[in-house]
Design an enzyme around this catalytic site. Structure first.
Site, mmCIF file in Angstrom:
data_model
loop_
_atom_site.group_PDB
_atom_site.id
_atom_site.type_symbol
_atom_site.label_atom_id
_atom_site.label_comp_id
_atom_site.label_asym_id
_atom_site.label_seq_id
_atom_site.Cartn_x
_atom_site.Cartn_y
_atom_site.Cartn_z
ATOM 1 N N GLY A 46 0.852 -1.183 -0.002
ATOM 2 C CA GLY A 46 -0.034 0.032 -0.127
ATOM 3 C C GLY A 46 0.754 1.173 0.016
ATOM 4 O O GLY A 46 2.032 1.239 0.338
ATOM 5 N N GLN A 51 3.516 10.076 1.017
ATOM 6 C CA GLN A 51 4.642 9.465 0.964
ATOM 7 C C GLN A 51 5.391 9.767 -0.345
ATOM 8 O O GLN A 51 6.414 9.356 -0.821
ATOM 9 C CB GLN A 51 4.652 7.862 0.952
ATOM 10 C CG GLN A 51 4.188 7.255 2.338
ATOM 11 C CD GLN A 51 4.083 6.034 2.469
ATOM 12 O OE1 GLN A 51 3.070 5.272 2.164
ATOM 13 N NE2 GLN A 51 5.119 5.251 2.863
ATOM 14 N N CYS A 96 7.033 -0.219 6.381
ATOM 15 C CA CYS A 96 6.614 1.111 5.584
ATOM 16 C C CYS A 96 7.658 1.447 4.447
ATOM 17 O O CYS A 96 8.793 1.511 5.149
ATOM 18 C CB CYS A 96 6.454 2.208 6.939
ATOM 19 S SG CYS A 96 5.842 3.716 6.013
ATOM 20 N N LEU A 97 7.198 1.939 3.494
ATOM 21 C CA LEU A 97 8.140 2.247 2.511
ATOM 22 C C LEU A 97 8.817 3.764 2.669
ATOM 23 O O LEU A 97 10.091 3.667 2.323
ATOM 24 C CB LEU A 97 7.365 2.447 0.949
ATOM 25 C CG LEU A 97 6.619 1.345 0.302
ATOM 26 C CD1 LEU A 97 5.971 1.629 -0.724
ATOM 27 C CD2 LEU A 97 7.913 0.321 0.248
ATOM 28 N N HIS A 138 -2.889 1.234 8.702
ATOM 29 C CA HIS A 138 -1.592 1.805 8.497
ATOM 30 C C HIS A 138 -1.468 2.793 7.517
ATOM 31 O O HIS A 138 -1.215 3.930 7.753
ATOM 32 C CB HIS A 138 -0.669 0.647 8.024
ATOM 33 C CG HIS A 138 0.818 1.168 7.756
ATOM 34 N ND1 HIS A 138 1.836 1.004 8.513
ATOM 35 C CD2 HIS A 138 1.413 1.791 6.669
ATOM 36 C CE1 HIS A 138 3.095 1.655 8.082
ATOM 37 N NE2 HIS A 138 2.667 2.118 6.762
ATOM 38 N N GLU A 139 -2.371 2.649 6.322
ATOM 39 C CA GLU A 139 -2.437 3.758 5.253
ATOM 40 C C GLU A 139 -3.299 4.880 6.015
ATOM 41 O O GLU A 139 -2.965 6.015 5.486
ATOM 42 C CB GLU A 139 -2.901 3.094 3.990
ATOM 43 C CG GLU A 139 -2.000 2.002 3.447
ATOM 44 C CD GLU A 139 -0.549 2.364 3.293
ATOM 45 O OE1 GLU A 139 -0.238 3.424 3.130
ATOM 46 O OE2 GLU A 139 0.312 1.403 3.378
ATOM 47 N N HIS A 142 -1.145 7.266 7.985
ATOM 48 C CA HIS A 142 -0.360 8.229 7.237
ATOM 49 C C HIS A 142 -1.084 9.601 6.855
ATOM 50 O O HIS A 142 -0.464 10.817 6.723
ATOM 51 C CB HIS A 142 -0.066 7.373 5.816
ATOM 52 C CG HIS A 142 1.052 6.907 5.780
ATOM 53 N ND1 HIS A 142 2.383 7.580 5.990
ATOM 54 C CD2 HIS A 142 1.387 5.525 5.555
ATOM 55 C CE1 HIS A 142 3.232 6.544 6.022
ATOM 56 N NE2 HIS A 142 2.847 5.297 5.568
HETATM 57 ZN ZN LIG Z 1 3.493 3.236 5.654
#
Ligand SMILES: [Zn+2]
Length: 178
Positions: A46, A51, A96-97, A138-139, A142
């Protein structure tokens, strides 16, 4: 197709308040496509708009995880709302990216229900369990500026900062050599 560089913590853009999306225009469609391309380039499950440095209420989820066919486009969530979460929790490692190679144990509800607007402009609801619930929450975090490091103490947070700084230094050297 546009793969854009992922914003890495502690970049302040990850904490910026996000703005609702009121109209699906070309810029919104482009952001969705860039999120898809960038997520696939990083093998993520995701990705959220902050991000990519865009303070807008949008995230995407990989189609197979969201219960679709692998060949379907990623699911787009605009202006999402968490409607329900279960009392039952799950406790496992989360990545997480924006935190490359960092994994943190995070307690999350086992199930959740989310309502959002899709890229077609229609409202939809989705119920997630286990990894999907974890990914949705999680998303969604953000979009409120909440990040993985908010689940750890100050000492661990310092360690993560150092590790990511080394990661950044290595990337800068690579760039300089290229
Ligand atoms: Zn993340």
């Amino acid at each position: 197709m546009a793969v854009r560089p992922t914003v890495i913590w502690p970049d302040p853009r990850l904490r910026e308040p996000t703005v609702e999306i009121t109209q699906i225009d070309d810029a919104v469609r482009e952001l969705y496509r860039d999120l898809c391309d960038s997520m696939y380039a990083e093998n993520g499950l995701g990705m959220a708009a902050p991000q990519l440095g865009e303070a807008r209420k949008m995230f995407i989820v990989e189609p197979k995880l969201a219960g679709r066919a692998e060949t379907d486009p990623p699911l787009c969530f605009m202006n999402p709302e968490v409607l329900e979460t279960s009392d039952e929790v799950q406790d496992s490692e989360e990545g997480c990216l924006s935190f490359p190679d960092i994994y943190i144990k995070v307690k999350r509800p086992m199930r959740c229900k989310v309502r959002a607007m899709g890229i077609d402009g229609k409202l939809f609801e989705i119920e997630g369990e286990a990894l999907l619930a974890r990914c949705l929450l999680h998303e969604n975090d953000h979009l409120t500026g909440k990040l993985l490091v908010d689940f750890v103490g100050p000492l661990k947070r310092q360690m993560i900062k150092k590790k990511l700084q080394r990661h950044k230094d290595a990337a800068d050297v690579e760039e300089a050599e290229a």
